[in-house]
Scaffold this active site. Structure first.
Site, mmCIF file in Angstrom:
data_model
loop_
_atom_site.group_PDB
_atom_site.id
_atom_site.type_symbol
_atom_site.label_atom_id
_atom_site.label_comp_id
_atom_site.label_asym_id
_atom_site.label_seq_id
_atom_site.Cartn_x
_atom_site.Cartn_y
_atom_site.Cartn_z
ATOM 1 N N ASP A 165 -10.596 3.531 4.502
ATOM 2 C CA ASP A 165 -11.004 2.126 4.477
ATOM 3 C C ASP A 165 -12.529 1.997 4.488
ATOM 4 O O ASP A 165 -13.053 0.916 4.222
ATOM 5 C CB ASP A 165 -10.450 1.399 5.718
ATOM 6 N N GLN A 206 -4.047 -1.128 9.757
ATOM 7 C CA GLN A 206 -4.096 -2.488 9.220
ATOM 8 C C GLN A 206 -4.689 -3.436 10.264
ATOM 9 O O GLN A 206 -4.231 -3.482 11.399
ATOM 10 C CB GLN A 206 -2.669 -2.929 8.833
ATOM 11 N N LYS A 239 0.840 -1.209 0.000
ATOM 12 C CA LYS A 239 0.000 0.000 0.000
ATOM 13 C C LYS A 239 0.869 1.250 0.000
ATOM 14 O O LYS A 239 0.645 2.187 -0.765
ATOM 15 C CB LYS A 239 -0.928 -0.004 1.218
#
Ligand code: NDP
Length: 306
Positions: free
Chosen positions: A120, A97, A53
């Site tokens: 997200d 994460q 990412k």
């Protein structure tokens, strides 16, 4: 034999266009989109995801800020960091994460991220906006799946979509997005009876159960479009391999179109993360979101939004 849906190629095109838009923002608006990624602990798969990412954000011309915290980090320290990043004008998107270690309450962490920086799409405000058909930040994996479907099929209206899996990060938001596109949606899960028969009714089948090769060719309606979200690690011939939730060989004989694993949904997930970061940047600076990005993302239907 079904058409292979090339998520890798589609993600590359999207990332290139995002890169062009980032460079336009930097030149004309003097704004550089900034992505902050927080990794807690040493989980090897999470380390790879975070590295990918951050690398792809930098390749697109964005600023990337990485924070690696010990597995034993107290929750308050993680919340303090998120609070600091919420206030940082150089950070437009924050990603924590998952999964997190047991001493950290995942929902507290998700709710601590400012909804405008929640790239997200897990914050309850964004979840609510997507569920009620409003404009929110959509979670990257379902958003990527929807783009692949729109690109492949065009209008999804009236199609019967079966979503296999009901997690908060894939199954449920996928169902919401497909409903927004006027599909008739069935959500199946581990308690669903006659799962095979349910799947057989699908014009669109999205498999997100996390079960190696669960969906066989005879679970698929001939000509259906199959999106395989699953990422399962198996050992074959002494090597680790990634396989999906769909039994690729038998599915390929029946499906009209099918995503491979790897090379299907995975690359689109990261491209959508960059897309959400770009969108978050534009929103925070009140800059209109570029039309050509929407057109590329949605396969030529430029006025579409999530
Ligand atoms: P979860 O484990 O959170 O959810 C799995 C869902 O599948 C649950 O709703 C579960 O039902 C259902 N399920 C499990 N087994 C069966 C079964 N035998 N029959 C029917 N339903 C079943 O997983 P995630 O949603 O987080 O992820 C799903 C898969 O997608 C994983 O392989 C993951 O690695 C992958 N993934 C891939 C991404 C990508 O970028 N390509 C990104 C995110 C995830 P119940 O609720 O009843 O337990």
């Amino acid at each position: 034999m079904s058409t292979l849906i090339d998520g890798k190629a589609q993600a590359t095109r999207l990332r290139e266009e995002i890169g062009r838009q980032v460079s336009r923002l930097r030149q004309h608006e003097l704004v550089t989109p900034g992505l902050a990624v927080i990794l807690v602990g040493e989980d090897p798969a999470s380390q790879v995801y975070v590295r990918n990412k951050a690398t792809q954000a930098r390749e697109a011309g964005m600023s990337s800020f990485e924070y690696r915290l010990a597995d034993s980090v107290p929750q308050t320290k993680l919340l303090d960091l998120i609070e600091r990043l919420n206030r940082d004008p150089e950070v437009h998107g924050i990603l924590v994460q998952l999964p997190l270690p047991p001493q950290v309450d995942e929902s507290r962490v998700i709710q601590a991220i400012h909804p405008d920086k929640d790239i997200d799409g897990f914050h309850p405000i964004n979840v609510g906006n997507i569920a009620t058909g409003g404009h929110g930040m959509a979670p990257c994996t379902p958003l990527g799946c929807l783009m692949l479907l729109k690109h492949q099929l065009g209008d999804l209206s009236g199609k019967h979509a079966v979503v296999l899996g009901r997690s908060n990060i894939v199954g449920k938001p996928m169902a919401s997005l497909l409903l927004q596109k006027h599909c008739t949606v069935t959500v199946a899960h581990s308690r669903t009876r006659q799962l095979e028969e349910v799947c057989c009714q699908a014009d669109i089948l999205v498999a997100a159960a996390g079960r190696t090769r669960l969906v066989k060719g005879d679970w698929i309606k001939p000509g259906a479009t199959v999106i395989d979200v699953g990422i399962n690690r198996i050992e074959a011939d002494g090597r680790m391999r990634l396989v999906g939730d769909v039994d690729f060989d038998s599915a390929r004989e029946v499906a009209g179109a099918l995503t491979p694993v790897p090379g299907g949904v995975g690359p689109m997930t990261i491209a959508c993360l960059l897309l959400n970061t770009l969108e978050a940047t534009c929103r925070q600076h009140r800059i209109p979101f570029p039309d050509n990005i929407m057109s590329l993302a949605w396969g030529g239907t430029s006025s579409e939004t999530t």
